[in-house]
Design an enzyme around this catalytic site. Structure first.
Site: not given
Ligand code: AMP
Length: 545
Positions: A187, A334, A444, A449
């Protein structure tokens, strides 16, 4: 009651899902179809013979089942041959990310326990630097595109073309268990050492079938068919170029491999070879469309899957105006990678470009066999209302079963029996998923959010903005404030006031939360990218906070 397991006739053939069957039992048999690389033209007939020759050459070098064969190359016909030959002899193909630092390349070679390394002469300087510290590599094979073989201290066992020429074009590819590991790669994580993921023959075959079924069933838009000309613009070292070379081979389409990604060459190939199907990250498409040659080219009819990062509406509209049929795909290392595709329904194709762009920029609907859920922190599934955000968790037949030799990280990845993507998203009533952030990138602001991707999308709409990335700046009063790092277009002026005003308009319309007006802006020269061309928010936070 016992399960009603099927009974097997002793002589019945128990068909394993092996990569060899993608090559030998394709959907379209096209022996004369072309595979193009730097002016060389091969046919599918050649491909089969060269795969057999490579299998013989590797076997002669001592490669046996379970060994690992690594490749350092740009996108080439050779890479395609390795995609088949290496797993087909029961060995594991390690596709090395050539953009990692030499130390990271060395780490991945040792960690994957590579036995043989095929290396393009361009990467000899990296190899010379690390060779003395490699633990497992026994044979090196040179891949060379230059007229003269470069000087080197590496004791090569041979040059690729010479080894193939000396080998037989007949090879009896035996059956083995479909759960045998076929590929490994690392990755491009932005923190710590890269993590290895791995895929079996069965997983790659099912991923190919899943992706192909979605693409080949689409008629008027975003389809992939035998008349197409395919050119990848995501590296073959990264998640098997999204698995599309396998799909292209199954469909018998002409394939064009561009080598190193140079904008001039890519555009030239699109024009000369009449490329109709590609895939890339948004930054690459942006770079291509801004290139002076792009302005005078006819790009209409080019189908492009955008993935790896969120596509902005500004980029989507620019491409649509040029007649490019672009849509989104989503996945990660993945997940092999593709999980969703944003194809439009025939009714949606009647909408205006602006309206279509909203849908094309979503991350799309799940592929067949993909069980994708959006869950809150207590793992409750969120409603499909286009508003309720949560983490994407997923099950599919082609997900990495863990990280190589990293039990703890594997357990975390699969916590609760679903693979955790770390991506935050919403899903609408029609099943279209839209990623709003990485769990680690969500802001935040004053208890609310705020989606950094949504803010980036709005800011990218400003005519003077070339590139933007939003990160959260810690703030005593508000917790965090959005900080937009902005690269202005040449000769354009962009001010903080203009951008705050722009996002305020969206907030007033209720499109985004009011907290966005706390936006701060910093003009920068460039935005840091990862080794596969994505915005590197970890590096940006380190640099600017
Ligand atoms: P990688 O493993 O390097 O391929 O990165 C995978 C990550 O890229 C995903 O977890 C997402 O955060 C991001 N990504 C991939 N495709 C998309 C997309 N279409 N829209 C937004 N983010 C994406």
């Amino acid at each position: 009651m016992p399960d009603a397991l099927i009974s097997r006739t002793p002589s019945a053939y128990d068909y394993p899902l092996l990569i060899k069957n993608l090559l030998f039992c394709p959907v379209v048999d096209a022996p004369d179809q072309e595979i193009v690389y730097r002016g060389h033209r091969f046919t599918y007939r050649d491909l089969r013979q060269r795969v057999a020759r490579l299998a013989n050459a590797l076997t002669d070098l001592g490669v046996k089942r379970g060994d690992t064969v690594a490749v350092m190359d740009w996108d080439s016909h050779r890479y395609l041959e390795c995609f088949f030959a290496v797993p087909m002899i029961g060995a594991v193909l390690h596709t090395i990310n050539v953009r990692l630092s030499p130390e990271q390349v060395l780490y991945t070679i040792d960690h994957a326990e590579d036995d043989v390394l095929l290396v393009n002469s361009e990467f000899l300087p990296i190899l010379e630097q690390i060779r003395g510290r490699m633990d497992t590599v026994k044979n090196f094979v040179l891949l060379n595109d230059e007229p003269v073989v470069p000087e080197s201290h590496i004791p090569f066992s041979g040059e690729y073309e010479a080894l193939l020429a000396a080998a037989s074009d007949q090879f009896n590819f035996a059956d083995f268990d479909e759960n045998t590991r076929a590929t490994t790669f690392y990755t491009t994580g932005t923190t710590g050492m890269p993590k290895g993921v791995y895929f079996s023959h069965r997983q790659l075959v099912l991923h190919t079938m899943g992706v192909m079924s979605v693409l080949a069933s689409s008629v008027d838009h975003g389809g992939f068919h035998r008349q197409d000309v395919y050119m990848p613009i995501t590296p073959m070292f990264h998640v098997h170029a999204w698995g599309l070379p396998y799909v292209a081979t199954m469909l018998g389409v002409k394939q064009v491999y561009p080598g190193r990604y140079l904008p001039d060459t890519l555009l030239e190939l699109v024009e000369k070879e009449k490329v109709t199907f590609s895939h890339c990250v948004p930054t690459i498409l942006h770079m291509l469309l801004k290139h002076p040659h792009a302005g005078r080219m006819d790009l209409s009819g080019w189908k492009v899957i955008i993935g790896g990062a969120a596509m902005s509406r500004a980029l989507c509209l620019d491409a649509l105006q040029r007649g490019i049929d672009l849509f989104t795909g989503y996945g990660m290392s993945e997940t092999c990678p593709i999980l969703t595709i944003s194809h439009l329904t025939p009714e949606m194709l009647e909408l205006s470009a602006e309206e279509q762009a909203v849908i094309r920029c979503k991350t799309g609907r799940s592929l067949p066999l993909v069980d994708l859920k959006i869950v809150d922190s207590s793992r409750q599934e969120q409603p499909c209302d286009g508003k309720s955000a949560g983490e994407i968790v997923v099950r599919a037949p082609w997900l990495s079963q863990g990280y190589l030799k990293d039990h703890k990280a594997s357990e975390r990845l699969w916590e609760g029996g679903y693979l955790h993507t770390g991506d935050v998203a919403v899903r609408d009533e029609l099943g279209y998923v839209k990623i709003t952030d990485r769990t680690k990138d969500v802001l935040k602001v004053s208890g609310e959010w705020v989606s950094s991707l949504e803010l980036e999308d709005i800011i990218a709409h400003h005519p003077g903005v070339a590139e933007v990335a939003v990160i959260g700046q810690p703030d005593e009063k508000w917790g965090e404030r959005p900080l937009a790092l902005v690269v202005a277009k040449p000769e354009a002026t962009v001010t903080e006031k203009e951008l705050t005003h722009l996002v305020r308009e969206y907030a007033d319309k209720g499109v985004v939360t009011k907290q966005v007006v706390l936006l701060k802006v910093k003009l920068v020269e460039a935005i840091d990218k990862t080794s596969v061309g994505k915005v590197n928010k970890v590096a940006l936070r380190e640099k600017y906070l």
